[in-house]
Design a protein around this motif. Structure first.
Motif, PDB file in Angstrom:
ATOM      1  N   ARG B 290       0.830  -1.212   0.000  1.00 21.07           N
ATOM      2  CA  ARG B 290       0.000   0.000   0.000  1.00 21.07           C
ATOM      3  C   ARG B 290       0.858   1.253   0.000  1.00 21.07           C
ATOM      4  O   ARG B 290       0.496   2.282  -0.536  1.00 21.07           O
ATOM      5  N   GLU B 291       2.019   1.166   0.607  1.00 19.17           N
ATOM      6  CA  GLU B 291       2.862   2.358   0.712  1.00 19.17           C
ATOM      7  C   GLU B 291       3.897   2.434  -0.407  1.00 19.17           C
ATOM      8  O   GLU B 291       4.470   3.490  -0.689  1.00 19.17           O
ATOM      9  N   PHE B 292       4.184   1.304  -1.049  1.00 12.43           N
ATOM     10  CA  PHE B 292       5.285   1.193  -2.004  1.00 12.43           C
ATOM     11  C   PHE B 292       5.124   2.169  -3.170  1.00 12.43           C
ATOM     12  O   PHE B 292       4.143   2.127  -3.907  1.00 12.43           O
ATOM     13  N   ASP B 293       6.105   3.056  -3.318  1.00 13.38           N
ATOM     14  CA  ASP B 293       6.082   4.035  -4.419  1.00 13.38           C
ATOM     15  C   ASP B 293       7.438   4.751  -4.409  1.00 13.38           C
ATOM     16  O   ASP B 293       8.255   4.542  -3.504  1.00 13.38           O
ATOM     17  N   LEU B 294       7.652   5.586  -5.396  1.00 13.66           N
ATOM     18  CA  LEU B 294       8.848   6.426  -5.358  1.00 13.66           C
ATOM     19  C   LEU B 294       8.790   7.295  -4.094  1.00 13.66           C
ATOM     20  O   LEU B 294       7.718   7.767  -3.705  1.00 13.66           O
ATOM     21  N   ALA B 295       9.946   7.510  -3.472  1.00 17.22           N
ATOM     22  CA  ALA B 295       9.948   8.061  -2.116  1.00 17.22           C
ATOM     23  C   ALA B 295       9.433   9.489  -2.057  1.00 17.22           C
ATOM     24  O   ALA B 295       8.660   9.839  -1.170  1.00 17.22           O
ATOM     25  N   ASN B 296       9.879  10.335  -2.987  1.00 11.47           N
ATOM     26  CA  ASN B 296       9.523  11.757  -2.920  1.00 11.47           C
ATOM     27  C   ASN B 296       8.634  12.202  -4.069  1.00 11.47           C
ATOM     28  O   ASN B 296       8.243  13.371  -4.121  1.00 11.47           O
ATOM     29  N   GLY B 297       8.395  11.328  -5.013  1.00 13.90           N
ATOM     30  CA  GLY B 297       7.610  11.740  -6.169  1.00 13.90           C
ATOM     31  C   GLY B 297       8.215  11.224  -7.456  1.00 13.90           C
ATOM     32  O   GLY B 297       9.230  10.508  -7.436  1.00 13.90           O
ATOM     33  N   PRO B 298       7.622  11.612  -8.576  1.00 14.35           N
ATOM     34  CA  PRO B 298       7.967  10.999  -9.865  1.00 14.35           C
ATOM     35  C   PRO B 298       9.384  11.272 -10.364  1.00 14.35           C
ATOM     36  O   PRO B 298       9.828  10.631 -11.314  1.00 14.35           O
ATOM     37  N   LEU B 299      10.106  12.189  -9.699  1.00  8.94           N
ATOM     38  CA  LEU B 299      11.491  12.449 -10.153  1.00  8.94           C
ATOM     39  C   LEU B 299      12.496  11.463  -9.543  1.00  8.94           C
ATOM     40  O   LEU B 299      13.684  11.533  -9.858  1.00  8.94           O
ATOM     41  N   ASP B 300      12.018  10.557  -8.701  1.00  7.99           N
ATOM     42  CA  ASP B 300      12.953   9.688  -7.974  1.00  7.99           C
ATOM     43  C   ASP B 300      13.363   8.446  -8.750  1.00  7.99           C
ATOM     44  O   ASP B 300      13.801   7.458  -8.151  1.00  7.99           O
ATOM     45  N   ILE B 301      13.230   8.481 -10.050  1.00 10.71           N
ATOM     46  CA  ILE B 301      13.612   7.308 -10.834  1.00 10.71           C
ATOM     47  C   ILE B 301      14.461   7.740 -12.013  1.00 10.71           C
ATOM     48  O   ILE B 301      14.305   8.843 -12.559  1.00 10.71           O
ATOM     49  N   LEU B 302      15.378   6.839 -12.365  1.00  2.63           N
ATOM     50  CA  LEU B 302      16.344   7.108 -13.422  1.00  2.63           C
ATOM     51  C   LEU B 302      16.507   5.803 -14.198  1.00  2.63           C
ATOM     52  O   LEU B 302      16.677   4.742 -13.598  1.00  2.63           O
ATOM     53  N   GLN B 303      16.411   5.875 -15.515  1.00  3.96           N
ATOM     54  CA  GLN B 303      16.586   4.659 -16.318  1.00  3.96           C
ATOM     55  C   GLN B 303      17.621   4.920 -17.401  1.00  3.96           C
ATOM     56  O   GLN B 303      17.724   6.036 -17.917  1.00  3.96           O
ATOM     57  N   GLY B 304      18.386   3.899 -17.743  1.00  2.41           N
ATOM     58  CA  GLY B 304      19.401   4.098 -18.781  1.00  2.41           C
ATOM     59  C   GLY B 304      20.467   3.027 -18.716  1.00  2.41           C
ATOM     60  O   GLY B 304      20.166   1.869 -18.393  1.00  2.41           O
ATOM     61  N   GLY B 305      21.691   3.415 -18.991  1.00  2.00           N
ATOM     62  CA  GLY B 305      22.777   2.440 -18.978  1.00  2.00           C
ATOM     63  C   GLY B 305      24.114   3.146 -18.997  1.00  2.00           C
ATOM     64  O   GLY B 305      24.203   4.328 -19.330  1.00  2.00           O
ATOM     65  N   VAL B 306      25.147   2.421 -18.616  1.00  2.00           N
ATOM     66  CA  VAL B 306      26.487   2.972 -18.490  1.00  2.00           C
ATOM     67  C   VAL B 306      27.439   2.063 -19.260  1.00  2.00           C
ATOM     68  O   VAL B 306      27.419   0.854 -19.048  1.00  2.00           O
ATOM     69  N   THR B 307      28.236   2.623 -20.133  1.00  2.00           N
ATOM     70  CA  THR B 307      29.266   1.827 -20.806  1.00  2.00           C
ATOM     71  C   THR B 307      30.563   1.945 -20.017  1.00  2.00           C
ATOM     72  O   THR B 307      31.118   3.043 -19.901  1.00  2.00           O
ATOM     73  N   PRO B 308      31.035   0.849 -19.441  1.00  2.00           N
ATOM     74  CA  PRO B 308      32.281   0.920 -18.670  1.00  2.00           C
ATOM     75  C   PRO B 308      33.421   1.398 -19.575  1.00  2.00           C
ATOM     76  O   PRO B 308      33.677   0.807 -20.626  1.00  2.00           O
ATOM     77  N   THR B 309      34.080   2.470 -19.165  1.00  2.00           N
ATOM     78  CA  THR B 309      35.040   3.149 -20.043  1.00  2.00           C
ATOM     79  C   THR B 309      36.204   3.690 -19.220  1.00  2.00           C
ATOM     80  O   THR B 309      36.004   4.239 -18.140  1.00  2.00           O
ATOM     81  N   VAL B 310      37.403   3.540 -19.747  1.00  2.00           N
ATOM     82  CA  VAL B 310      38.568   4.226 -19.180  1.00  2.00           C
ATOM     83  C   VAL B 310      39.095   5.188 -20.236  1.00  2.00           C
ATOM     84  O   VAL B 310      39.266   4.806 -21.396  1.00  2.00           O
ATOM     85  N   ARG B 311      39.307   6.424 -19.829  1.00  2.00           N
ATOM     86  CA  ARG B 311      39.864   7.431 -20.730  1.00  2.00           C
ATOM     87  C   ARG B 311      41.277   7.795 -20.315  1.00  2.00           C
ATOM     88  O   ARG B 311      41.687   7.572 -19.172  1.00  2.00           O
ATOM     89  N   LYS B 312      42.008   8.375 -21.232  1.00  3.45           N
ATOM     90  CA  LYS B 312      43.361   8.843 -20.951  1.00  3.45           C
ATOM     91  C   LYS B 312      43.297   9.801 -19.758  1.00  3.45           C
ATOM     92  O   LYS B 312      42.384  10.619 -19.651  1.00  3.45           O
ATOM     93  N   SER B 313      44.259   9.681 -18.867  1.00  4.60           N
ATOM     94  CA  SER B 313      44.164  10.397 -17.599  1.00  4.60           C
ATOM     95  C   SER B 313      44.408  11.896 -17.759  1.00  4.60           C
ATOM     96  O   SER B 313      44.050  12.667 -16.886  1.00  4.60           O
ATOM     97  N   HIS B 314      45.010  12.312 -18.872  1.00  2.00           N
ATOM     98  CA  HIS B 314      45.305  13.742 -19.046  1.00  2.00           C
ATOM     99  C   HIS B 314      45.621  14.008 -20.504  1.00  2.00           C
ATOM    100  O   HIS B 314      45.996  13.101 -21.251  1.00  2.00           O
ATOM    101  N   VAL B 315      45.447  15.263 -20.885  1.00  2.32           N
ATOM    102  CA  VAL B 315      45.864  15.685 -22.236  1.00  2.32           C
ATOM    103  C   VAL B 315      46.610  17.002 -22.098  1.00  2.32           C
ATOM    104  O   VAL B 315      46.422  17.753 -21.126  1.00  2.32           O
ATOM    105  N   LYS B 316      47.491  17.247 -23.048  1.00  5.66           N
ATOM    106  CA  LYS B 316      48.223  18.516 -23.063  1.00  5.66           C
ATOM    107  C   LYS B 316      47.441  19.474 -23.961  1.00  5.66           C
ATOM    108  O   LYS B 316      47.132  19.143 -25.116  1.00  5.66           O
ATOM    109  N   LEU B 317      47.120  20.634 -23.426  1.00  5.38           N
ATOM    110  CA  LEU B 317      46.387  21.626 -24.211  1.00  5.38           C
ATOM    111  C   LEU B 317      47.355  22.388 -25.124  1.00  5.38           C
ATOM    112  O   LEU B 317      48.569  22.289 -24.977  1.00  5.38           O
ATOM    113  N   ALA B 318      46.794  23.153 -26.024  1.00  4.40           N
ATOM    114  CA  ALA B 318      47.627  23.869 -26.995  1.00  4.40           C
ATOM    115  C   ALA B 318      48.562  24.874 -26.324  1.00  4.40           C
ATOM    116  O   ALA B 318      49.602  25.238 -26.876  1.00  4.40           O
TER     117      ALA B 318
END
Lengths: 480, 480
Positions: B290-318
């Motif tokens: 009876r109580e089960f729902d998003l805790a604060n309202g309809p903004l409390d949910i997020l759907q999607g996905g994450v691609t595990p990625t490693v990027r170069k730790s630094h770059v030299k700017l111009a």
């Protein structure tokens, strides 16, 4: 609690376990005696072997030299052990040449030649020490045997390693003999040269007066000709002077690596004396020419060259086990900065610690080893290569830094003590910006500005004597 | 002492110095205030900024979100801060949610589904804590401002960075917004996937009873369908439950990442309840429907996905200065093991320490940063990827390890506490041999043998209640 796992997986796994068990899987060693094979009995192999024996690991060392043979060998090299290495020797229980009797305390620097070289002195935080390896290595080999280490006296070749690997959990290779260079590929990113950068003439000489009252290395550079390191070294007939003469290819000194002492000892010595007077007069002035000769006889000289090289730190053998490269086989540095043995010892004890700490010797094992050893090992390699290339014509950024070192005793002490910590030295030399920032960080903001650089003369007494060590201060530091 | 340097070098150098000085060379910052620009105000940017403010560094943070805006945003993510991160927060003076009130103490594990899952519990050495980032981030942003940090509220794009760089000695980028992924190339050796490995449905829910008396995360796996992490999380209306529902692409649960709550809240909740009953019944049993729902309202949910990625730790700017990637921009991990924020904080404080310690921000600077941060950061990344791929069908080597974890409370505690130390977890998971050796090393030689594995049942009480935490023991450990 009953655990439900799908049966095919479980069965497949159990079969797999049994299969592995009969082949002595890598993980069998947990809680059992670890068995390590080391090929090569130089500083790397001996320090590793001694460390592992302190931790009850079963170690077998392979070498083609028995302790009694060393006495009759040609000079092996001339090696300074800095305080960080001496500390390891104390921990390993092999400090047979305590530095209060056998050590030296800092570096004199003579850079440039006539009319007046840049001269200064810097102290270590604790003494370094050099002992002829024909004395040092067999003594440590005896320690290793006394402590339950096993030695097999034979020349092992690269082609033998797979057969040997069956007897061990891990093979460590720390010798260039036996074509092991073919087993460990060169790392091109760290190996810019395909030939030696200096023609070397290295010997132990008698008839050179030690500096009094404070024993020290003298490090000379004669831009365009080469460098020389004079190292107080304990050899068979007591404390003598090793001269590591590094000669620029095509320069005035290259001939020292070519003329053979054995062909005409007197002619060789006269040639050498002439070159020392011209390029390294401070050394020549301390030579008693009547006594000047190789310290123990004609075997006390070595000529040749070293190509600075980094090899892959490990390879996987056909049986799935690893072979690890250690010491000179992993990273070969030119001796101009006296780093080789210190790197070998550093890397050996880290490898030993990881062998004891970890139970599986796989790629992840090597990640830990490399992460811990490489900053110092590669830092020394990069710093040495930098100095080789920049000393050749005394490049301006290096000139400026060495000038500041000569002007400011604080800098000279830090620069000198950093021979213990080549990664810190590389923190200074890795870029022009770093060379400036390093001086500034030690001298404070104002002194570093070029316009005010001469303010710093409060630290650099006017004239030669003031460049000598402040003995009272240095002795106080030692007592502390 | 007069130092002779050849004049052309000296003059050339002085000219060079003057030239550099007018362009504010890298080394100007020695002894002066360092100026750091940080793009992105998540955990990475805030922890770095707060650390640097503790050390009197001039820091400017760029973000497009003002503190007051967070309250009205959609859920940002669901993030566990483990004890190592809480310790950093205490050191940074931002521990506003002390773990004795807001923390949780360990993990329950439910692996497999009907008829009977593998179940166990393990303790942390110290509690973890989860606070809704819509509360956490603005609070820390306010701390940063109060402590003299500067904030510029605007969206910075990758194309803006060169102009910004002129104002700073170093730019740090820790946001994916603004196309910074294009600035930092992907590291292919560490990026095996080109798409998300799970379809995510992440929300904060009310109506799920917390476990009593000991608050804990529950970590579920339903082989072939996905995983779920139930995290006691402080949100606007108090302590609720975040559900991180990780769904295998093409599996029975994928639909949870596709059906929109907003389209028909009741239908979504019914769908979710049905899936929880089927795949994660232990969670479903604690739900008051009876109580089960998003805790604060309809903004409390997020759907999607994450691609595990490693990027170069630094770059030299111009302009020759570096831009450093931090946090998710450097290494993006799937949330299945709750590592992201902990890595970001770890890397941020190490970067801060090196910014304070070093004076020149060049390649050598980054060698030190990477050497210190990468074992943990890459270890977490590799361990997370391993679990994603091996959980999918519950691969046999993982089954066997989890079975041992379930049987032996010692292993469950170590496994759980290692969520603080993912590099240690990777020491266990990096090879099949390591997974065996890890169990053996904690349980002793005899228990590890497959033939005797059931001996270990002394540690694994028969039946469900015994898999519950030993509260007395755990409380004792906490008090210590």
């Amino acid at each position: 609690m009953k655990v439900i796992l799908s049966e095919p997986f479980t069965n497949g796994w159990v079969v797999n376990i049994i299969g592995l068990a009969s082949d002595e899987p890598l993980w069998r060693r947990v809680g059992l005696r670890k068995r390590i094979g080391i090929i090569g009995a130089g500083t790397a192999g001996l320090h590793l072997g001694l460390y592992l024996r302190q931790h009850d690991v079963d170690v077998t060392l392979f070498t083609d030299r028995r302790p009694a043979e060393y006495r009759g060998l040609r000079l092996l090299n001339t090696v300074a052990h800095h305080a960080v290495t001496v500390d390891r020797e104390i921990a390993l229980g092999v400090d047979h040449w305590p530095t209060d009797a056998f050590g030296y305390f800092g570096h004199y620097y003579y850079v440039g030649a006539k009319p007046e070289p840049l001269r200064c002195y810097g102290d270590y935080h604790a003494p370094s020490r050099a002992v002829d390896y024909r004395i040092y290595l067999p003594r440590l080999a005896e320690d290793f045997l006394e402590r339950g280490g096993k030695v097999e006296y034979r020349l092992v070749k690269s082609s033998d390693i797979l057969a040997l690997s069956q007897r061990f959990d891990l093979m460590v290779v720390c010798t260039g003999k036996g074509a092991f260079g073919q087993l460990f590929p060169v790392e091109p990113a760290y190996t810019p040269f395909d030939r030696p950068q200096r023609a070397l003439c290295v010997g132990i000489f008698k008839g050179i007066a030690q500096r009094e009252p404070r024993r020290a290395v003298t490090w000379y550079a004669s831009p365009g000709a080469g460098e020389m390191i004079e190292i107080p070294t304990t050899t068979f007939n007591g404390m003598q002077s090793a001269l590591v003469i590094e000669n620029i290819i095509g320069g005035d000194l290259e001939i020292l690596a070519q003329v053979r002492y054995d062909d005409d000892p007197r002619a060789f010595l006269d040639l050498l004396l002439g070159k020392l007077r011209k390029h390294y007069p401070d050394c020549a002035e301390r030579i008693d020419e009547r006594e000047f000769d190789l310290a123990n006889g004609p075997l006390d000289i070595l000529q040749g060259g070293v190509t600075p090289t980094v090899r892959k730190s490990h390879v996987k053998l056909a049986d799935g086990k690893l072979a690890v490269a250690l010491g000179d086989l992993h990273v070969t540095v030119d001796p101009v900065l006296g780093q080789g043995a210190n790197l070998a010892s550093h890397a050996a004890v880290i490898l030993g610690e990881e062998i004891v700490r970890q139970d599986v010797y796989d790629e992840r094992f090597m990640e830990h080893v490399d992460r811990r050893r490489n900053d110092r090992v590669l830092g020394a390699h990069l710093w040495t290569n930098f100095m080789l290339t920049h000393l050749e014509a005394l490049e301006p950024e290096l000139s400026l830094l060495l000038k500041k070192v000569a002007q400011h005793r604080e800098l000279a002490d830090v620069f000198t003590d950093n021979f213990n910590y080549p990664e810190r030295q590389w923190d200074c030399f890795a870029s022009v910006e770093r060379m400036h920032a390093w001086c500034e960080s030690w001298l404070g903001e104002t002194v570093g500005r070029e316009s005010r650089a001469d303010d710093g003369d409060r630290h650099a007494p006017p004239g030669h004597p003031a460049a000598e060590p402040d003995l009272g201060r240095a002795a106080g530091a030692r007592a502390g």
